[in-house]
Design a protein around this motif. Structure first.
Motif, PDB file in Angstrom:
ATOM      1  N   GLN A  77       0.947  -1.044  -0.122  1.00 27.80           N
ATOM      2  CA  GLN A  77       0.014  -0.159   0.354  1.00 27.80           C
ATOM      3  C   GLN A  77       0.709   1.472   0.211  1.00 27.80           C
ATOM      4  N   VAL A  78       2.476   0.739  -0.470  1.00 31.92           N
ATOM      5  CA  VAL A  78       3.116   2.428   0.336  1.00 31.92           C
ATOM      6  C   VAL A  78       3.574   1.992  -1.505  1.00 31.92           C
ATOM      7  N   TYR A  79       5.259   3.322  -1.161  1.00 33.89           N
ATOM      8  CA  TYR A  79       5.836   3.025  -2.115  1.00 33.89           C
ATOM      9  C   TYR A  79       7.169   3.049  -1.364  1.00 33.89           C
ATOM     10  N   ILE A  80       8.426   1.796  -1.735  1.00 35.20           N
ATOM     11  CA  ILE A  80       9.410   1.854  -0.805  1.00 35.20           C
ATOM     12  C   ILE A  80      10.384   2.538  -1.713  1.00 35.20           C
ATOM     13  N   CYS A  81      11.934   3.129  -1.181  1.00 39.44           N
ATOM     14  CA  CYS A  81      12.622   3.729  -2.191  1.00 39.44           C
ATOM     15  C   CYS A  81      13.857   4.403  -1.542  1.00 39.44           C
ATOM     16  N   ASN A  82      14.664   4.147  -2.307  1.00 40.61           N
ATOM     17  CA  ASN A  82      16.402   4.756  -1.631  1.00 40.61           C
ATOM     18  C   ASN A  82      16.765   5.876  -2.524  1.00 40.61           C
ATOM     19  N   VAL A  83      17.644   6.248  -1.606  1.00 43.36           N
ATOM     20  CA  VAL A  83      17.912   7.780  -2.416  1.00 43.36           C
ATOM     21  C   VAL A  83      19.265   7.312  -3.559  1.00 43.36           C
ATOM     22  N   VAL A  84      20.218   6.015  -4.267  1.00 46.39           N
ATOM     23  CA  VAL A  84      20.619   5.924  -4.672  1.00 46.39           C
ATOM     24  C   VAL A  84      20.197   4.567  -4.870  1.00 46.39           C
ATOM     25  N   LYS A  85      20.276   4.311  -5.970  1.00 46.08           N
ATOM     26  CA  LYS A  85      19.716   2.781  -6.560  1.00 46.08           C
ATOM     27  C   LYS A  85      20.760   1.759  -6.872  1.00 46.08           C
ATOM     28  N   CYS A  86      22.136   1.693  -6.667  1.00 45.31           N
ATOM     29  CA  CYS A  86      22.913   0.923  -6.521  1.00 45.31           C
ATOM     30  C   CYS A  86      23.903   0.922  -5.376  1.00 45.31           C
ATOM     31  N   ARG A  87      24.083  -0.065  -4.864  1.00 48.23           N
ATOM     32  CA  ARG A  87      24.361  -0.612  -3.930  1.00 48.23           C
ATOM     33  C   ARG A  87      26.267  -0.536  -3.426  1.00 48.23           C
ATOM     34  N   PRO A  88      26.455   0.461  -2.208  1.00 46.72           N
ATOM     35  CA  PRO A  88      27.781   2.037  -2.181  1.00 46.72           C
ATOM     36  C   PRO A  88      28.572  -0.115  -1.874  1.00 46.72           C
ATOM     37  N   PRO A  89      29.613   0.615  -2.053  1.00 47.10           N
ATOM     38  CA  PRO A  89      30.472  -0.358  -1.582  1.00 47.10           C
ATOM     39  C   PRO A  89      30.652  -0.391  -0.145  1.00 47.10           C
ATOM     40  N   GLN A  90      30.559  -1.987   0.129  1.00 50.95           N
ATOM     41  CA  GLN A  90      30.688  -2.018   2.227  1.00 50.95           C
ATOM     42  C   GLN A  90      29.421  -1.093   2.389  1.00 50.95           C
ATOM     43  N   HIS A 105      16.342   9.969 -10.696  1.00 44.99           N
ATOM     44  CA  HIS A 105      15.178   9.967 -10.575  1.00 44.99           C
ATOM     45  C   HIS A 105      14.072   9.330  -9.434  1.00 44.99           C
ATOM     46  N   LEU A 106      15.115   9.672  -8.361  1.00 44.93           N
ATOM     47  CA  LEU A 106      13.893  10.091  -8.065  1.00 44.93           C
ATOM     48  C   LEU A 106      13.347  10.883  -7.659  1.00 44.93           C
ATOM     49  N   ARG A 107      13.455  12.027  -7.986  1.00 42.19           N
ATOM     50  CA  ARG A 107      12.583  12.832  -9.039  1.00 42.19           C
ATOM     51  C   ARG A 107      11.265  12.926 -10.046  1.00 42.19           C
ATOM     52  N   SER A 108      11.974  12.000 -10.858  1.00 43.36           N
ATOM     53  CA  SER A 108      10.842  11.564 -11.628  1.00 43.36           C
ATOM     54  C   SER A 108      10.040  10.545 -10.317  1.00 43.36           C
ATOM     55  N   GLN A 109      10.865   9.152  -9.931  1.00 45.30           N
ATOM     56  CA  GLN A 109       9.480   8.260  -9.199  1.00 45.30           C
ATOM     57  C   GLN A 109       8.160   9.631  -8.249  1.00 45.30           C
ATOM     58  N   PHE A 110       8.890  10.248  -7.710  1.00 41.57           N
ATOM     59  CA  PHE A 110       7.906  11.648  -6.664  1.00 41.57           C
ATOM     60  C   PHE A 110       7.274  11.866  -7.066  1.00 41.57           C
ATOM     61  N   LEU A 111       7.494  12.194  -8.941  1.00 40.07           N
ATOM     62  CA  LEU A 111       6.591  12.870  -9.469  1.00 40.07           C
ATOM     63  C   LEU A 111       5.532  12.078  -9.700  1.00 40.07           C
TER      64      LEU A 111
END
Ligand code: URA
Length: 200
Positions: A77-90, A105-111
């Motif tokens: 029922q909610v939308y879940i995402c992250n600021v960056v879409k690729c895993r930072p090392p370690q 990407h986040l801006r587009s998702q938000f819109l």
């Protein structure tokens, strides 16, 4: 310009705008209800998310699922995402230039989702989305309103796993989110009750 979901997801998949994509298994765009009134934004994928290509599926993700359930909602029922879409090392914190490169990407998702309420999980999400110098212990629990959108900074679930004493504050932040959703008329459970014909 407003992109379609297809374009956004393709843009994330094909993105090479920073070096994070060099060391990953999968991109992690995010998932959930693309028309949700409530959006959760975390920092970036960890190892489990990188393997599955889905946001918040590891230990922190399981806690997030329980937090969402405690709000009377489900992940779908909610939308879940992250600021960056690729895993930072370690699992390091993404660098400012990596966050900046990923922001379109986040801006587009938000819109596209156009949520009325956004939960910012941890200082990184707060810095990326509302900016300024954020101290999560100081700034959590205080609404930030921008152009009719409501942002609630709270602890990242990984911080709650490290320090369970913080859960009480996180819980009160999420209760405030439920109250705000009710106030805005976007709390799904309430909608169902209100729409029920008299006598049922
Ligand atoms: N931590 C995050 O910030 N995001 C995830 O998707 C998983 C862990």
């Amino acid at each position: 310009m407003m992109l379609s979901w297809e374009e956004v997801l393709q843009g994330i998949e094909e993105c090479r705008d920073c070096s994070l994509c060099g060391g990953i298994t999968h991109k992690v765009p995010g998932q959930g209800d693309i028309h949700a009134g409530l959006m959760f934004i975390g920092e970036g994928p960890g190892a489990d998310e990188d393997l599955k290509g889905e946001a918040f599926v590891g230990r922190a993700g399981q806690l997030l699922t329980r937090m969402i359930a405690a709000m009377g909602l489900t992940r779908s029922q909610v939308y879940i995402c992250n600021v960056v879409k690729c895993r930072p090392p370690q699992n390091r914190t993404p660098l400012p230039e990596e966050m900046e490169a990923c922001m379109p990407h986040l801006r587009s998702q938000f819109l596209l989702v156009h949520p009325r309420v956004v939960v910012l999980l941890g200082a990184t999400a707060c810095r990326a989305v509302i900016g300024g110098h954020v101290q999560i212990t100081r700034d959590r629990g205080r609404w930030v309103e921008r152009k009719g959108f409501w942002f609630m900074p709270t602890y990242h679930p990984a911080a709650l796993l490290r320090d369970p004493l913080k859960k009480k504050d996180a819980w009160s932040d999420l209760q405030a989110v439920v109250e705000k959703m009710k106030e805005l008329g976007i709390y799904p459970a309430e909608g169902i009750t209100e729409n029920r014909p008299a006598g049922e």
